[in-house]
Design an enzyme around this catalytic site. Structure first.
Site, PDB file in Angstrom:
ATOM      1  N   ARG A  15       0.777  -1.147  -0.142  1.00  0.00           N
ATOM      2  CA  ARG A  15       0.078   0.030   0.013  1.00  0.00           C
ATOM      3  C   ARG A  15       0.681   1.290   0.100  1.00  0.00           C
ATOM      4  O   ARG A  15       0.345   2.232  -0.112  1.00  0.00           O
ATOM      5  CB  ARG A  15      -1.047  -0.024   1.019  1.00  0.00           C
ATOM      6  CG  ARG A  15      -2.288  -0.956   1.064  1.00  0.00           C
ATOM      7  CD  ARG A  15      -2.719  -1.201   2.211  1.00  0.00           C
ATOM      8  NE  ARG A  15      -3.343  -0.064   2.838  1.00  0.00           N
ATOM      9  CZ  ARG A  15      -3.840   0.272   4.334  1.00  0.00           C
ATOM     10  NH1 ARG A  15      -3.751  -0.856   4.790  1.00  0.00           N
ATOM     11  NH2 ARG A  15      -4.172   1.048   4.640  1.00  0.00           N
ATOM     12  N   LYS A  22       9.089  -0.940   3.206  1.00  0.00           N
ATOM     13  CA  LYS A  22       8.176  -0.093   3.958  1.00  0.00           C
ATOM     14  C   LYS A  22       8.952   0.595   5.332  1.00  0.00           C
ATOM     15  O   LYS A  22       9.013   1.509   5.683  1.00  0.00           O
ATOM     16  CB  LYS A  22       7.181  -0.934   4.494  1.00  0.00           C
ATOM     17  CG  LYS A  22       5.995   0.087   5.594  1.00  0.00           C
ATOM     18  CD  LYS A  22       4.667  -0.759   5.572  1.00  0.00           C
ATOM     19  CE  LYS A  22       5.019  -2.008   6.490  1.00  0.00           C
ATOM     20  NZ  LYS A  22       3.694  -2.605   6.887  1.00  0.00           N
ATOM     21  N   ASN A 170      -5.158  -5.291  19.845  1.00  0.00           N
ATOM     22  CA  ASN A 170      -3.700  -5.973  19.931  1.00  0.00           C
ATOM     23  C   ASN A 170      -2.735  -4.963  18.989  1.00  0.00           C
ATOM     24  O   ASN A 170      -2.920  -4.793  17.879  1.00  0.00           O
ATOM     25  CB  ASN A 170      -3.563  -7.389  19.466  1.00  0.00           C
ATOM     26  CG  ASN A 170      -2.484  -8.006  19.249  1.00  0.00           C
ATOM     27  OD1 ASN A 170      -1.336  -7.751  20.045  1.00  0.00           O
ATOM     28  ND2 ASN A 170      -1.941  -8.793  18.375  1.00  0.00           N
ATOM     29  N   LYS A 350      32.591  25.407  -0.411  1.00  0.00           N
ATOM     30  CA  LYS A 350      32.770  23.912  -0.566  1.00  0.00           C
ATOM     31  C   LYS A 350      34.227  23.414  -0.296  1.00  0.00           C
ATOM     32  O   LYS A 350      35.185  23.926  -0.571  1.00  0.00           O
ATOM     33  CB  LYS A 350      32.503  23.784  -2.278  1.00  0.00           C
ATOM     34  CG  LYS A 350      32.779  22.264  -2.453  1.00  0.00           C
ATOM     35  CD  LYS A 350      33.972  22.097  -3.430  1.00  0.00           C
ATOM     36  CE  LYS A 350      34.287  20.359  -3.649  1.00  0.00           C
ATOM     37  NZ  LYS A 350      35.448  20.111  -4.133  1.00  0.00           N
ATOM     38  N   ASN A 385      38.781  26.389  -8.951  1.00  0.00           N
ATOM     39  CA  ASN A 385      39.380  25.223  -8.372  1.00  0.00           C
ATOM     40  C   ASN A 385      39.401  23.943  -9.205  1.00  0.00           C
ATOM     41  O   ASN A 385      40.006  22.969  -8.871  1.00  0.00           O
ATOM     42  CB  ASN A 385      38.662  24.805  -6.996  1.00  0.00           C
ATOM     43  CG  ASN A 385      37.200  24.608  -7.307  1.00  0.00           C
ATOM     44  OD1 ASN A 385      36.484  25.240  -7.762  1.00  0.00           O
ATOM     45  ND2 ASN A 385      36.748  23.670  -6.402  1.00  0.00           N
TER      46      ASN A 385
END
Length: 456
Positions: A15, A22, A170, A350, A385
């Site tokens: 689903r 999942k 449950n 960076k 660079n």
């Protein structure tokens, strides 16, 4: 008393409509199964076995740093079958095993500890976590005797008309005496509507054998499981609320808690103020006294004391104390920003080190560089660079002044106390105390526009 845990994580979750198993869908920036594993650890359960099936290699990869073992369920034939697949893990152990599901990440440390304590003090052979809700549609029911003791668990599809009226459900979470569980696993069958082996059937076997069974009710939100994206959203909201409330109780101000997204492993010290739209992820640490103005993303980074961040992205980096970042700055992985520094608007850093008291105020790119203390970068500076094949390093000494629109072509070194004139392209070392000018001499050709007939 010896304690271990099984986590059921073999299902694909049709689903969810996803190629990802999942249990690997994330709730507040962490995979659901890892939420459950971490809760086991916090509950002082060290020996954890994860039962895997669909997408087994992906689950292993996502849990590889959790120090867990694995059992394989090749076919998904029910929860009882899943536990049968973990018999090798359980054999030879004497104590209790807690069984939880990898798609129910809201279970708390307190509940796990309480369950084991309840199980031990009640001298039960099986203990069930339950909840009482108004609409129990789809859940297995807890059927009790007249004296309130547990009689059996019945799956929703197998309930009688009267059993469907029961509101105690449950959770699918249990604590078992290991030896008693092992003796009963081979006795369960698949004579039910789904043709599967249900773990709750062990409860019926225990009852027939006269073994003592307990049931402990908890708030419903703790047992919420995920079978769809809608349920994933609902669980995420509960987790988000818990996380945000914890931080507020610890001294963080959230201007709008509902629109502030904080990952489960984020640490925030007191007296930090967080405005709406911030996303804090991974193992981020925010030190005391920071202000995060709206709409920043910070991931796996350490932000020092009294830092201000405005509408910026900081990834896998550190920012020193009393520094300001943004608006619209981008600090990429492996960067280290010093104390009392300034990383301004539309600046990208960076894999670089920026020294204390250095100002990079606007429209600048610094990549693969080591920048000293007390430097000032003019608008439009670029560290060049990359030569098309490899990245190279630039080193800039202390108290250097880089004029606007400068290109620093790596590898290059700019020594201490230097000035670079605006518009320069620097390709060679700039010695200490020097002024470098690297641009073509200006030429003025008077009357050129008229001669070319360019006047409109």
């Amino acid at each position: 008393m010896y304690k271990c845990a099984l986590i059921l994580a073999a299902g694909k979750g049709k689903r969810m409509k996803s190629d990802l198993p999942k249990v690997l869908h994330k709730v507040c920036d962490k995979e659901m199964v890892n939420h459950v594993i971490d809760t086991m650890r916090k509950s002082e359960i060290e020996n954890v076995n994860v039962i895997i099936g669909k997408g087994a290699e992906l689950v292993k990869e996502a849990t590889s740093n959790k120090n867990v073992s694995y059992s394989m369920q090749e076919e998904q034939l029910g929860t009882g079958h899943a536990v049968k697949c973990a018999k090798d893990f359980l054999e030879g152990k004497d104590g209790v095993v807690a069984i939880f599901t990898g798609d129910a990440p809201l279970i708390t440390e307190a509940t796990v500890k309480n369950l084991i304590d309840f199980h031990q003090k009640g001298d039960y052979k099986a203990s069930i976590i339950t909840a009482v809700i108004d609409n129990p549609e789809g859940y297995g029911r807890i059927i009790r005797n007249e004296d309130s003791s547990v009689k059996k668990i019945v799956e929703h599809k197998d309930c009688t008309v009267d059993e469907l009226k029961v509101n105690e459900i449950n959770s699918g979470m249990y604590c078992f005496d290991i030896k008693s569980l092992l003796k009963s696993l081979d006795k369960i069958d698949n004579n039910n509507a789904q043709g599967e082996y249900y773990l709750p059937d062990v409860i019926g076997i225990f009852k027939e054998e006269g073994l003592k069974i307990g049931a402990m009710a908890v708030p419903f939100d703790e047992i919420l499981g995920v079978n769809s994206r809608v349920q994933l959203s609902a669980v995420s909201k509960v987790m988000q609320r818990r996380i945000n409330e914890k931080h507020m109780e610890n001294g963080t101000t959230l201007i709008d808690s509902d629109s502030t997204y904080i990952g489960a492993d984020v640490v925030i010290e007191s007296d930090t103020i967080i405005y709406p739209g911030n996303v804090l992820q991974g193992e981020t640490v925010i030190k005391t006294g920071c202000i995060l103005y709206p709409n920043s993303r910070i991931q796996d980074s350490v932000i020092g004391k009294n830092v201000t961040v405005q509408s910026s992205v900081i990834l896998e980096s550190t920012v020193g104390e009393d520094t300001t970042v943004g608006p619209f700055a981008y600090i990429r992985p492996e960067s280290k920003i010093g104390n009392k520094a300034r990383i301004g608007d539309f600046v990208e850093i960076k894999k670089s080190t920026i020294g204390d008291n250095t100002k990079v105020s606007h429209l600048t790119y610094i990549g693969d560089a080591e920048v000293g203390e007390g430097c000032n970068f003019g608008c439009g500076t670029v560290v060049v660079n990359y030569d098309g094949k490899a990245k190279h390093k630039t080193v800039i000494g202390n108290k250097s002044f880089i004029g606007c629109n400068t290109n620093l072509v790596s590898p290059v070194k700019v020594e201490d106390n230097t000035y670079i004139a605006a518009g320069s392209t620097i390709t060679n070392t700039v010695p200490e105390g020097s002024l470098a000018i690297a641009r073509a001499k200006q030429v003025v050709k008077e009357g050129w526009v008229d001669k070319k007939g360019l006047l409109k």
